[in-house]
Write a protein that holds these residues in place. Sequence first.
Motif, short mmCIF file in Angstrom:
data_model
loop_
_atom_site.label_atom_id
_atom_site.label_comp_id
_atom_site.label_asym_id
_atom_site.label_seq_id
_atom_site.Cartn_x
_atom_site.Cartn_y
_atom_site.Cartn_z
N TYR A 197 13.01 -0.03 7.77
CA TYR A 197 11.61 0.08 7.34
C TYR A 197 11.47 0.31 5.84
CZ TYR A 197 6.71 1.38 7.29
OH TYR A 197 5.37 1.41 7.03
N ASN A 198 12.42 1.04 5.26
CA ASN A 198 12.33 1.36 3.83
C ASN A 198 12.92 0.28 2.93
OD1 ASN A 198 11.04 3.84 4.20
ND2 ASN A 198 12.97 4.85 4.69
N ASP A 199 13.55 -0.72 3.54
CA ASP A 199 14.10 -1.84 2.78
C ASP A 199 13.19 -3.06 2.98
OD1 ASP A 199 17.41 -3.08 2.19
OD2 ASP A 199 15.54 -4.17 2.01
N LYS A 200 12.47 -3.44 1.93
CA LYS A 200 11.45 -4.51 2.05
C LYS A 200 12.05 -5.81 2.57
CE LYS A 200 7.94 -6.90 -0.67
NZ LYS A 200 7.32 -7.07 -2.00
N ARG B 203 3.74 -0.94 -13.05
CA ARG B 203 2.77 -0.39 -12.11
C ARG B 203 2.56 -1.32 -10.91
NH1 ARG B 203 0.35 4.41 -14.25
NH2 ARG B 203 1.76 4.94 -15.97
N ILE B 204 2.48 -0.72 -9.73
CA ILE B 204 2.20 -1.46 -8.49
C ILE B 204 0.69 -1.39 -8.25
CG2 ILE B 204 2.58 -1.53 -6.00
CD1 ILE B 204 5.31 -0.12 -6.58
N ASP B 205 0.08 -2.55 -8.02
CA ASP B 205 -1.36 -2.59 -7.77
C ASP B 205 -1.66 -2.14 -6.35
OD1 ASP B 205 -1.90 -3.58 -10.29
OD2 ASP B 205 -1.63 -5.67 -9.65
N ASP B 206 -2.83 -1.52 -6.19
CA ASP B 206 -3.31 -1.21 -4.85
C ASP B 206 -3.76 -2.51 -4.19
OD1 ASP B 206 -4.00 0.17 -2.60
OD2 ASP B 206 -5.71 1.21 -3.46
N VAL B 207 -3.86 -2.50 -2.87
CA VAL B 207 -4.27 -3.70 -2.13
C VAL B 207 -5.77 -3.89 -2.24
CG1 VAL B 207 -4.35 -4.79 0.14
CG2 VAL B 207 -2.34 -3.47 -0.54
N ARG C 119 0.84 -1.21 0.00
CA ARG C 119 0.00 0.00 0.00
C ARG C 119 0.87 1.26 0.00
NH1 ARG C 119 -2.81 -1.45 3.98
NH2 ARG C 119 -4.51 -2.46 2.88
N GLY C 120 1.95 1.22 0.79
CA GLY C 120 2.88 2.35 0.84
C GLY C 120 3.58 2.57 -0.48
N GLU C 121 4.02 1.45 -1.10
CA GLU C 121 4.69 1.55 -2.40
C GLU C 121 3.73 2.07 -3.47
OE1 GLU C 121 6.11 -2.40 -2.96
OE2 GLU C 121 8.00 -2.06 -1.88
N PHE C 122 2.46 1.62 -3.40
CA PHE C 122 1.46 2.08 -4.36
C PHE C 122 1.23 3.59 -4.23
CE2 PHE C 122 -3.04 3.17 -5.07
CZ PHE C 122 -3.16 2.85 -6.43
N LYS C 123 1.09 4.05 -2.97
CA LYS C 123 0.86 5.49 -2.76
C LYS C 123 2.05 6.32 -3.24
CE LYS C 123 -2.36 5.14 1.13
NZ LYS C 123 -2.55 5.33 2.59
N ASN C 124 3.26 5.84 -2.95
CA ASN C 124 4.46 6.56 -3.38
C ASN C 124 4.53 6.62 -4.91
OD1 ASN C 124 5.29 7.00 -0.77
ND2 ASN C 124 6.62 5.19 -0.70
N GLN C 125 4.21 5.49 -5.55
CA GLN C 125 4.27 5.47 -7.01
C GLN C 125 3.20 6.38 -7.62
OE1 GLN C 125 3.01 2.04 -9.57
NE2 GLN C 125 5.21 1.90 -10.01
N GLN C 126 1.99 6.35 -7.04
CA GLN C 126 0.91 7.21 -7.55
C GLN C 126 1.28 8.68 -7.41
OE1 GLN C 126 -2.10 6.24 -9.16
NE2 GLN C 126 -0.83 4.39 -9.22
N SER C 127 1.93 9.00 -6.29
CA SER C 127 2.36 10.38 -6.08
C SER C 127 3.40 10.78 -7.12
CB SER C 127 2.94 10.52 -4.66
OG SER C 127 3.44 11.81 -4.46
N LYS C 128 4.32 9.86 -7.40
CA LYS C 128 5.36 10.12 -8.40
C LYS C 128 4.75 10.27 -9.79
CE LYS C 128 9.77 8.36 -10.13
NZ LYS C 128 10.77 7.28 -10.06
N ILE C 129 3.76 9.41 -10.11
CA ILE C 129 3.09 9.47 -11.42
C ILE C 129 2.39 10.81 -11.59
CG2 ILE C 129 1.17 8.53 -12.77
CD1 ILE C 129 1.97 5.74 -11.64
#
Length: 640
Positions: free
Chosen positions: A601-604, A297-301, A255-265
């Motif tokens: 935390y930032n390293d999966k 693209r990263i999918d939302d949860v 979810r965090g990665e999706f939000k970050n990517q959407q913000s970047k997009i």
Amino acid sequence: MIAINNLTFEIGARALYDEANWHIKPGEKIGLIGANGTGKTTLLKIIVGDYSPTSGTVSKSKELTIGYLNQDLLSYASDKSILHVAMEAFARQNELHTEIENLLKKLETDYSEELLNKLSDKQHEFETLDGYNIEYKAHEILAGLGFTEEQTHRKLAEFSGGWRMRVMLAKILLQAPDILLLDEPTNHLDLPSIQWLEDYLKAFEGAVVIVSHDRWFLDKVINRTVESRKGKLTVYAGNYTFYLEEKALREEIQRGEFKNQQSKIKQEEKLIERFRAKASKAKMAQSRIKMLDKMERIDDVDDDNPSVNFKFRFSKQSGRAVFNIEHLSKSYPNLSILNDTEAVIEKGDKIALIGANGKGKSTLLRIVAGADFDFTGKAETGYNVTKTFFAQHQLESLHLENEILTELQTFAPKHTDTELRSILGSFLFTGDDVFKKIKVLSGGEKSRVALAKALTADANFLILDEPTNHLDMASVNILIQALQQYEGTFIAVSHDRYFLDNIANKIWYIEDQKIKEYPGTYAEYEEWNSKRKLEPKAAAPAPKKEEKKEAAPVKQQSANDDKAKQLKKLNGDLQKMETQITDLENEVKQFETKLADPDVYNDKTKLNDTNTAYKQKQNQLKQIQQQWETLAEQIMELEA
């Protein structure tokens, strides 16, 4: 052991599996989970070779033996005894037994050395295969699955499908294959049999793959969880509870990665829009457009956990006493169920009625529901009590030609269509699903419709007989939520212990033909009952009066010495545990510090590894704390 590589399986135009991968290793205890329709049973059939994949491979070693329990075995019938059918598992031993019997018959007239040597070889092989104990093993497993000695000699054909399924399970367990594939093994078992099967599977040396909606059972048995979802198989290194926690963590990261990517997009799209019209910046804009097109693209949860969003309503409150039982006796020919028993159901009681099959649970429910009057004594419904009774046979009372929504409109005319759609949505009937006809629904879907009807009734007292049968985990969770917010009274019978533990504040059980009550949750009852079973074994026999008086002081002194030695040892063990607890508490704190570190935390990968190690330490700490509490109680008892 078994390797599934790039598996694709299509039904028509739909891909049930799409390049899925999974390796099953020796000794693993695996729970195969997923929503209904995701292909769990299909995957088991692919593994055993009943179905062929569209593409991909399923590799197995040549000598691998598989025991497969599936719901198709419900239709198996035989005029042979249950014991005989179960012992068919020992094919080679049975063959040798017949050969030995024939050789012994021949020896009555032929004493040749060749015949004697042949008999000796056959007997040696029979003994090597433990042939002399196969009947004992069969009796042991059949008893564990709930069969009496008398029942094992009756014909299989005399029993219902559920009991025949138990015999097929016994046969598969007696084969002791390298891997067991079990499709809903607890469906036809009562609680004692489920608990026996848990212990058996935990001790089983081979691999096990279980498809089950019983999460309590899965938690007790499995050490791996594999989720079938969206055509893929995802492995989690733990039981069902671990899966839930780990999945929540993975989804939080996603979810965090999706939000970050959407913000970047969005940021990139703003830059593109801003510079697209400028000739000097057009090349840069085109470059960024290409970059966005190539971005993975990263999918939302997805939210796989629907929640109840309706409120129970009943027009009148019941009196304090909802149901009263006095001097009640109930029996069938040659079988006494209840004898001069008493019980009271009070307003607000949430009762789980538990016990082995044949103890009278369903009979008692029918008496409470007013569906059985063939008893002696008193069974009275209280003041202002309105009740509704849900039982599996009520699925037959659904009107097959009705649409789902029409079925509820007819039953609950006081509810608006919006309310009824909301209720059906909670039971996973969304959109145009509500216009499906009852006759096209599966058993599980019909069960959900019948439950929705029961829960829309204007009733302040619910009587529920096996409401979780045919429900998947999502549906069971919905029912739990519904009953948790229900303000009336209910009594429920179910073999789903997770369900019972989350809904009940009282436990009823039938013992010595009496209704007995435990005031607490199912988990608390199970812990209490385990200790209660051990008490008779632990109780020391009373001293005999004939003992000589002069011997007493010597024995007393010896007992005191033993007690002192035992106390000294236990106190020493307690001190060691306290040191271990302190060390583990420090380690847990260190992991908590690491989890708060942004670098982790930032390293999966680091986060997953650290979180796994953190949970392991937490579990170790919890286990040793429980051991400490048990030891401390023993010391207190000895010091008393």
